[in-house]
Design a protein around this motif. Structure first.
Motif, PDB file in Angstrom:
ATOM      1  N   PHE A 260      14.066  -7.699  -5.499  1.00 59.62           N
ATOM      2  CA  PHE A 260      12.857  -8.523  -5.392  1.00 59.62           C
ATOM      3  C   PHE A 260      11.863  -8.203  -6.506  1.00 59.62           C
ATOM      4  O   PHE A 260      11.177  -9.091  -7.009  1.00 59.62           O
ATOM      5  CB  PHE A 260      12.228  -8.395  -4.000  1.00 59.62           C
ATOM      6  CG  PHE A 260      12.910  -9.311  -3.013  1.00 59.62           C
ATOM      7  CD1 PHE A 260      12.657 -10.673  -3.018  1.00 59.62           C
ATOM      8  CD2 PHE A 260      13.856  -8.827  -2.123  1.00 59.62           C
ATOM      9  CE1 PHE A 260      13.315 -11.540  -2.151  1.00 59.62           C
ATOM     10  CE2 PHE A 260      14.533  -9.676  -1.250  1.00 59.62           C
ATOM     11  CZ  PHE A 260      14.261 -11.043  -1.264  1.00 59.62           C
ATOM     12  N   LEU A 261      11.807  -6.932  -6.897  1.00 61.46           N
ATOM     13  CA  LEU A 261      10.952  -6.583  -8.026  1.00 61.46           C
ATOM     14  C   LEU A 261      11.440  -7.329  -9.268  1.00 61.46           C
ATOM     15  O   LEU A 261      10.662  -7.870 -10.056  1.00 61.46           O
ATOM     16  CB  LEU A 261      11.030  -5.065  -8.246  1.00 61.46           C
ATOM     17  CG  LEU A 261       9.885  -4.435  -9.027  1.00 61.46           C
ATOM     18  CD1 LEU A 261       9.727  -2.982  -8.614  1.00 61.46           C
ATOM     19  CD2 LEU A 261      10.060  -4.511 -10.499  1.00 61.46           C
ATOM     20  N   CYS A 262      12.765  -7.385  -9.389  1.00 62.85           N
ATOM     21  CA  CYS A 262      13.372  -8.061 -10.532  1.00 62.85           C
ATOM     22  C   CYS A 262      13.005  -9.549 -10.544  1.00 62.85           C
ATOM     23  O   CYS A 262      12.570 -10.086 -11.566  1.00 62.85           O
ATOM     24  CB  CYS A 262      14.892  -7.858 -10.464  1.00 62.85           C
ATOM     25  SG  CYS A 262      15.789  -8.759 -11.701  1.00 62.85           S
ATOM     26  N   ALA A 268       7.951 -14.185 -14.105  1.00 62.88           N
ATOM     27  CA  ALA A 268       6.727 -14.315 -14.896  1.00 62.88           C
ATOM     28  C   ALA A 268       7.023 -14.118 -16.384  1.00 62.88           C
ATOM     29  O   ALA A 268       6.107 -14.122 -17.203  1.00 62.88           O
ATOM     30  CB  ALA A 268       5.701 -13.284 -14.426  1.00 62.88           C
ATOM     31  N   ILE A 269       8.275 -13.903 -16.726  1.00 65.63           N
ATOM     32  CA  ILE A 269       8.624 -13.677 -18.135  1.00 65.63           C
ATOM     33  C   ILE A 269       9.458 -14.830 -18.693  1.00 65.63           C
ATOM     34  O   ILE A 269       9.002 -15.564 -19.576  1.00 65.63           O
ATOM     35  CB  ILE A 269       9.373 -12.333 -18.292  1.00 65.63           C
ATOM     36  CG1 ILE A 269       8.438 -11.158 -17.975  1.00 65.63           C
ATOM     37  CG2 ILE A 269       9.953 -12.190 -19.705  1.00 65.63           C
ATOM     38  CD1 ILE A 269       7.350 -10.879 -18.990  1.00 65.63           C
ATOM     39  N   MET A 330       1.988  -6.650 -17.465  1.00 66.53           N
ATOM     40  CA  MET A 330       2.330  -8.080 -17.440  1.00 66.53           C
ATOM     41  C   MET A 330       1.215  -8.881 -16.773  1.00 66.53           C
ATOM     42  O   MET A 330       0.784  -9.930 -17.254  1.00 66.53           O
ATOM     43  CB  MET A 330       3.662  -8.262 -16.693  1.00 66.53           C
ATOM     44  CG  MET A 330       4.111  -9.676 -16.520  1.00 66.53           C
ATOM     45  SD  MET A 330       3.586 -10.357 -14.955  1.00 66.53           S
ATOM     46  CE  MET A 330       4.958  -9.906 -13.920  1.00 66.53           C
ATOM     47  N   CYS A 331       0.708  -8.345 -15.656  1.00 66.63           N
ATOM     48  CA  CYS A 331      -0.350  -9.023 -14.912  1.00 66.63           C
ATOM     49  C   CYS A 331      -1.610  -9.145 -15.787  1.00 66.63           C
ATOM     50  O   CYS A 331      -2.218 -10.224 -15.866  1.00 66.63           O
ATOM     51  CB  CYS A 331      -0.624  -8.202 -13.653  1.00 66.63           C
ATOM     52  SG  CYS A 331      -1.753  -8.983 -12.580  1.00 66.63           S
ATOM     53  N   LEU A 436       2.437 -13.069  -9.696  1.00 65.34           N
ATOM     54  CA  LEU A 436       3.755 -12.437  -9.546  1.00 65.34           C
ATOM     55  C   LEU A 436       3.691 -10.966  -9.964  1.00 65.34           C
ATOM     56  O   LEU A 436       4.365 -10.105  -9.394  1.00 65.34           O
ATOM     57  CB  LEU A 436       4.791 -13.174 -10.405  1.00 65.34           C
ATOM     58  CG  LEU A 436       5.061 -14.630 -10.005  1.00 65.34           C
ATOM     59  CD1 LEU A 436       5.970 -15.308 -11.003  1.00 65.34           C
ATOM     60  CD2 LEU A 436       5.686 -14.682  -8.617  1.00 65.34           C
ATOM     61  N   GLY A 437       2.872 -10.678 -10.976  1.00 60.67           N
ATOM     62  CA  GLY A 437       2.707  -9.296 -11.451  1.00 60.67           C
ATOM     63  C   GLY A 437       2.114  -8.411 -10.369  1.00 60.67           C
ATOM     64  O   GLY A 437       2.506  -7.253 -10.211  1.00 60.67           O
TER      65      GLY A 437
END
Ligand SMILES: C[C@H](NC(=O)[C@@H](N)CCCCN)C(=O)O
Length: 465
Positions: A260-262, A268-269, A330-331, A436-437
């Motif tokens: 799920f982290l993936c 978001a990438i 990322m966030c 998402l981050g």
């Protein structure tokens, strides 16, 4: 299990790194094709009538068969049963077939009324026929590309077992990112050659996929030799995959947190990668080529740092911490695009920092999987993670395309009618990416806590002294 002291092919530094370069080249060309239309989405809007909604549907279609026909799950089973050589060649073949269909869909011949044009325009009127055929091709290509990704991870895990595995995965990803940089540079330039055309970049990069097939073919000869050598010291029967192993994967809390982290992080990438050029183009009021050149720094940053961070993980560890830092970064970058009045220097800084984040997470995530999954069904482990990830990669281009269109009413119609100076506002889509981050960050914290409690070794180095 009979142990012998026979020196294997992967004990030679030259042989194992040579093998890595051969398989990474296939991924280099694959990643080029994945993003070949990302820098020319504005041209697709004017030349083929693809609104953001249509464009989002096409770029998301890459993952459709993987997710809904469960192709990725079958890919893992095929890989565990048939091995990396068969599966790698099958993936390269699927990529070439899919690319050919996508090329046909956007070709001047097809949109000029060629074979199938009437049929593909006879239903779902909001989706041009060219986009529908492109979707079919891209979905087949996506089966090959994702199957190749799983195969390559499996092959590296075997060739670099107990060696510089994270560095090797980092180098493979760096070469793939180089493909992304190359296509962001090449695609708008190829399209701009008079007469301006969206077909040229797709045709050129599609042809390059054949080189990837050949490099993988060469790798299969090396891998066969390694297999023969390993056959002496491994119990082959132990290696057979059993369907109940899928239950073990879905039943493992830690494995599911990683999956799920993936999906949260990558959603978001990669989908952002599809919208980044028009976002920069609209927000900074620059040309698509300028926006594309600016965005090319994103994979460059990731390309330089991923192997270095991979080496860090090999020798120092700290995998779970790297995942958390990557999510925070990322966030912060997506919030900058959403909320800070954007100037070119700010955009450069945010793009480069996003590249740093995109090194931290992949460098830590993929080499952590063998610490959580039994080597016997590692191929299926990677497939299940990719499958869950593909759900996000399919859904988010659609969500972002629809959000962009809904928050900018009438803009697409004006652009297609040739009205000058009309731009999209990307605030809401960028806030969706940033959220998402936040979720990925919390999963990272949870994972680190579980690792401390259960000693999976996620914070430990890979290289055994
Ligand atoms: C290794 C990893 N690859 C993936 O996550 C793939 N499932 C998705 C590749 C996207 C292009 N189809 C990575 O590139 O970090």
């Amino acid at each position: 299990m009979t142990q012998t002291m026979q020196r294997k092919l992967n004990d030679s530094v030259v042989a194992r790194w040579g093998a890595l370069i051969l398989i990474a080249l296939m991924m280099f060309f694959a990643y080029m094709f994945v993003d070949v239309i990302s820098p020319i989405s504005s041209l697709l809007e004017t030349q083929r009538g693809w609104s953001p909604d249509v464009y989002g549907t096409v770029v998301g279609s890459e993952y459709f068969l993987n997710v809904f026909v469960l192709f990725l799950i079958f890919a893992g089973i095929i890989l565990d049963k048939m091995g990396v050589r068969f599966t790698g060649l099958l993936s390269a073949g699927l990529m070439i077939i899919g690319a050919g269909i996508k090329l046909y869909g956007i070709s001047d011949y097809f949109v000029g009324g060629g074979f199938g044009w009437e049929f593909f325009n006879s239903f779902w009127p909001s989706m041009p026929g060219s986009a529908k055929v492109a979707c079919i091709g891209f979905a087949i290509f996506g089966c090959g590309a994702e199957m190749a990704g799983v195969t390559v991870s499996r092959a590296i895990a075997r060739w670099f077992d107990g060696k510089e595995m994270a560095l090797a995965m980092g180098v493979e990803m760096a070469i793939a990112r180089l493909g992304v940089t190359a296509v962001f540079f090449l695609s708008p330039r190829l399209a701009a050659i008079a007469p301006e055309s969206v077909v040229r970049p797709v045709a050129v990069v599609g042809a390059l996929l054949c080189i990837g097939f050949l490099t993988f073919l060469v790798f299969t000869f090396m891998d066969r030799k390694l297999d023969r050598q390993m056959g002496n010291i491994e119990e082959i029967e132990e290696d057979k995959f059993k369907v109940k192993d899928l239950g073990n994967l879905f039943g493992s809390k830690t494995f599911m947190i990683v999956a799920f982290l993936c999906v949260l992080y990558y959603s978001a990438i990669f989908p952002f990668q599809k919208f980044a050029v028009p976002m920069l183009q609209n927000t900074l009021a620059i040309s698509s080529q300028e926006a594309s050149d600016l965005f090319a720094w994103f994979p460059i940053g990731a390309m330089i740092l991923t192997p270095l961070l991979g080496a860090f993980l090999d020798f120092r560890g700290k995998g779970a911490t790297m995942l958390i830092l990557g999510a925070i970064l990322m966030c912060a970058c997506h919030l900058t695009f959403a909320l800070v009045p954007l100037t070119k220097p700010i955009a450069y800084i945010a793009i480069i920092l996003l590249g740093v984040s995109f090194s931290l997470v992949p460098a830590a995530l993929w080499p952590s999987v063998p610490k959580l999954v039994d080597g016997r069904y590692l191929g299926s482990g990677y497939s299940v993670i990719f499958w869950i990830q593909n759900l996000g990669l399919w859904a988010f281009p659609l969500i972002i395309g629809k959000t962009l269109q809904a928050t900018n009413p009438g803009v697409s119609e004006q652009i297609q009618a040739g009205v000058e100076g009309v731009t999209y506002n990307y605030t809401v889509p960028m806030l969706v990416f940033a959220s998402l981050g936040v979720l990925a960050f919390f999963l990272g914290i949870w994972l680190k806590r579980l690792d401390t409690k259960n000693h999976y070794g996620l914070e430990l180095p890979n290289v055994k002294k």
